[in-house]
Design a protein around this motif. Structure first.
Motif, PDB file in Angstrom:
ATOM      1  N   ARG A  70     -30.194  14.928 -16.208  1.00 24.55           N
ATOM      2  CA  ARG A  70     -31.470  14.086 -16.094  1.00 24.55           C
ATOM      3  C   ARG A  70     -31.073  12.682 -16.180  1.00 24.55           C
ATOM      4  NH1 ARG A  70     -35.910  17.671 -16.167  1.00 24.55           N
ATOM      5  NH2 ARG A  70     -35.330  19.302 -16.896  1.00 24.55           N
ATOM      6  N   GLU A  71     -30.004  12.540 -17.042  1.00 24.64           N
ATOM      7  CA  GLU A  71     -29.783  11.019 -17.476  1.00 24.64           C
ATOM      8  C   GLU A  71     -28.871  10.635 -16.004  1.00 24.64           C
ATOM      9  OE1 GLU A  71     -29.047  10.909 -22.125  1.00 24.64           O
ATOM     10  OE2 GLU A  71     -27.319  11.469 -20.705  1.00 24.64           O
ATOM     11  N   LEU A  72     -28.040  11.615 -15.402  1.00 27.98           N
ATOM     12  CA  LEU A  72     -27.377  11.093 -14.233  1.00 27.98           C
ATOM     13  C   LEU A  72     -27.950  11.092 -13.147  1.00 27.98           C
ATOM     14  CD1 LEU A  72     -24.322  13.339 -14.882  1.00 27.98           C
ATOM     15  CD2 LEU A  72     -24.195  10.965 -14.940  1.00 27.98           C
ATOM     16  N   ARG A  73     -29.211  11.545 -12.985  1.00 27.68           N
ATOM     17  CA  ARG A  73     -29.890  11.700 -11.512  1.00 27.68           C
ATOM     18  C   ARG A  73     -30.395  10.302 -10.901  1.00 27.68           C
ATOM     19  NH1 ARG A  73     -31.411  11.191  -7.416  1.00 27.68           N
ATOM     20  NH2 ARG A  73     -32.785  12.676  -5.963  1.00 27.68           N
ATOM     21  N   PRO A  74     -31.068   9.645 -11.667  1.00 28.51           N
ATOM     22  CA  PRO A  74     -31.373   8.187 -11.270  1.00 28.51           C
ATOM     23  C   PRO A  74     -30.135   7.318 -10.942  1.00 28.51           C
ATOM     24  CG  PRO A  74     -31.919   8.148 -13.681  1.00 28.51           C
ATOM     25  CD  PRO A  74     -31.446   9.833 -13.025  1.00 28.51           C
ATOM     26  N   ILE A  75     -29.136   7.421 -11.625  1.00 25.42           N
ATOM     27  CA  ILE A  75     -27.843   6.594 -11.394  1.00 25.42           C
ATOM     28  C   ILE A  75     -27.137   7.247 -10.109  1.00 25.42           C
ATOM     29  CG2 ILE A  75     -25.335   6.070 -12.544  1.00 25.42           C
ATOM     30  CD1 ILE A  75     -26.702   6.582 -15.138  1.00 25.42           C
ATOM     31  N   ILE A  76     -26.830   8.440 -10.078  1.00 21.74           N
ATOM     32  CA  ILE A  76     -26.317   9.001  -8.707  1.00 21.74           C
ATOM     33  C   ILE A  76     -27.353   8.946  -7.475  1.00 21.74           C
ATOM     34  CG2 ILE A  76     -25.485  11.114  -7.566  1.00 21.74           C
ATOM     35  CD1 ILE A  76     -24.623  12.010 -10.210  1.00 21.74           C
ATOM     36  N   GLY A  77     -28.546   9.056  -7.810  1.00 23.68           N
ATOM     37  CA  GLY A  77     -29.534   8.691  -6.746  1.00 23.68           C
ATOM     38  C   GLY A  77     -29.234   7.274  -6.184  1.00 23.68           C
ATOM     39  N   GLU A  78     -29.520   6.347  -6.988  1.00 19.50           N
ATOM     40  CA  GLU A  78     -29.226   4.823  -6.769  1.00 19.50           C
ATOM     41  C   GLU A  78     -28.123   4.539  -5.863  1.00 19.50           C
ATOM     42  OE1 GLU A  78     -29.553   0.461  -8.752  1.00 19.50           O
ATOM     43  OE2 GLU A  78     -29.591   2.217  -9.943  1.00 19.50           O
ATOM     44  N   ALA A  79     -26.914   5.109  -6.375  1.00 20.06           N
ATOM     45  CA  ALA A  79     -25.501   5.043  -5.690  1.00 20.06           C
ATOM     46  C   ALA A  79     -25.662   5.675  -4.130  1.00 20.06           C
ATOM     47  CB  ALA A  79     -24.544   5.700  -6.476  1.00 20.06           C
ATOM     48  N   LEU A  80     -26.294   6.869  -4.227  1.00 20.72           N
ATOM     49  CA  LEU A  80     -26.252   7.414  -2.826  1.00 20.72           C
ATOM     50  C   LEU A  80     -27.367   6.705  -2.010  1.00 20.72           C
ATOM     51  CD1 LEU A  80     -26.346  11.105  -3.919  1.00 20.72           C
ATOM     52  CD2 LEU A  80     -24.491  10.020  -2.457  1.00 20.72           C
ATOM     53  N   ASP A  81     -28.276   6.125  -2.457  1.00 23.16           N
ATOM     54  CA  ASP A  81     -29.260   5.326  -1.650  1.00 23.16           C
ATOM     55  C   ASP A  81     -28.588   4.178  -1.276  1.00 23.16           C
ATOM     56  OD1 ASP A  81     -31.339   6.973  -1.975  1.00 23.16           O
ATOM     57  OD2 ASP A  81     -32.317   5.838  -3.664  1.00 23.16           O
ATOM     58  N   LYS A  82     -27.506   3.357  -1.988  1.00 18.98           N
ATOM     59  CA  LYS A  82     -27.060   2.248  -1.378  1.00 18.98           C
ATOM     60  C   LYS A  82     -25.867   2.470  -0.391  1.00 18.98           C
ATOM     61  CE  LYS A  82     -27.368  -0.304  -5.737  1.00 18.98           C
ATOM     62  NZ  LYS A  82     -28.405  -1.511  -5.092  1.00 18.98           N
ATOM     63  N   CYS A  83     -25.262   3.816  -0.375  1.00 17.91           N
ATOM     64  CA  CYS A  83     -24.398   4.173   0.724  1.00 17.91           C
ATOM     65  C   CYS A  83     -25.156   4.418   1.912  1.00 17.91           C
ATOM     66  CB  CYS A  83     -23.862   5.514   0.296  1.00 17.91           C
ATOM     67  SG  CYS A  83     -22.494   5.181  -1.118  1.00 17.91           S
ATOM     68  N   ARG A  84     -26.658   5.093   1.995  1.00 15.26           N
ATOM     69  CA  ARG A  84     -27.278   5.292   2.855  1.00 15.26           C
ATOM     70  C   ARG A  84     -27.686   3.963   3.324  1.00 15.26           C
ATOM     71  NH1 ARG A  84     -29.787   9.796  -0.683  1.00 15.26           N
ATOM     72  NH2 ARG A  84     -28.758  11.538  -0.213  1.00 15.26           N
TER      73      ARG A  84
END
Length: 307
Positions: A70-84
């Protein structure tokens, strides 16, 4: 503990993490990613080693995220969003939307009123872009945006956070729904007496007190609540064939009356209005998919007859 070298880490594992988190199981994550379930299971094993945590625990309904996940989800989501976002710069326009999705957080009264029109508008503006509706309400919407569980929200207020942007798109009101068969011939409006005499179905997260009860209390009146539900969409199934009444946002009452045998009537008591807002994260509009979905939805919201 040695430091993890990003150059030796397969960043595709982050897509697997996101898919498992969102879909709640390895099988569904595999379908989403277009790979085998064994490949997802192998990736999950590598993720567990990478983060030194189980990440997902099997339950009777699939895989449930751990606290670390749950702690990782927003961090990983932000990283993938920036890649997209970076890839959308290389593939601008509708051709870049195949396989993409935008998640819209809203309560089911807004989904009833606007869902079909939103699907149609986005299909025309961005072919290939999938619109995902996710249930929320005004007390949760801001947190869901910040946690990157949704990209955009429509809510009745509550969108206050430094990293969020919002715009008021309308002023909402209330209407009543009843089974048309329970009305007298020619009856097109309810008196306060008729309103309080009927049994009521309450739509509320708590199931006990609603805004109608507060207004009636100020008038020295009460009502009898026959049943309570958390979803506006359940009302036709709970009310059809009886004399119960429900008071709900006017936009939802219009949508339900259009496709059921329920009748929409003016509310005979003076109910307070409320602001209808759309919100998003300040950085989200760098993603062309989110930006075009926002434009389409704002066009619908600002031209909608909320009353």
């Amino acid at each position: 503990m040695s430091q993890i070298d990003i150059e030796s880490t397969d960043l595709n594992l982050l897509k697997v993490f996101e898919a498992i988190y969102d879909e709640g199981g390895a099988g569904r994550a595999a379908l989403r990613l277009g790979v085998t379930q064994s490949a997802v299971s192998a990736a999950l094993a590598r993720l567990r080693t990478l983060y030194a945590d189980p990440l997902f625990v099997r339950t009777g309904r699939g895989l449930s995220p751990s606290l670390r996940a749950r702690e990782l989800r927003p961090i990983i989501g932000e990283a993938l969003d920036k890649c997209r976002q970076s890839l959308s710069l290389a593939r601008p326009g509708a051709a870049g939307f195949a396989g993409r999705s935008v998640t819209l957080g809203l309560s089911d009264d807004f989904e009833i009123a606007l869902g079909h029109a939103a699907i149609t508008a986005l299909e025309q503006a961005a072919p290939g872009l999938r619109l995902i509706f996710r249930q929320t309400h005004s007390r949760l919407a801001a947190d869901m945006l910040m946690a990157r569980e949704v990209d955009l929200v429509i809510a009745s207020g509550g969108l206050i956070a430094p990293a969020l942007q919002r715009v008021t798109v309308g002023q909402g009101g209330y209407a009543c729904l009843v089974d048309g068969a329970s009305l007298a011939p020619g009856e097109t409006a309810l008196t306060v007496e008729a309103f309080t005499r009927r049994p009521h179905v309450l739509v509320s997260s708590g199931g006990f007190i609603g805004v109608v009860d507060e207004v009636l209390h100020g008038m020295g009146q009460t009502r009898r609540v026959l049943a309570a539900t958390t979803h506006f969409a359940a009302l036709p199934f709970l009310m059809k064939g009886g004399d119960a009444l429900a008071t709900l946002p006017a936009h939802a009452a219009r949508g339900l009356a259009a496709v059921t045998g329920l009748r929409r009537l003016p509310c005979p008591i003076a109910m307070p209005g409320y602001a209808i807002e759309m919100g998003w994260r300040a950085d989200a509009l760098r993603d062309e998919a989110v930006a075009i979905a926002r434009r389409c939805l704002l066009g619908l919201l600002e031209n909608y007859d909320w009353l």
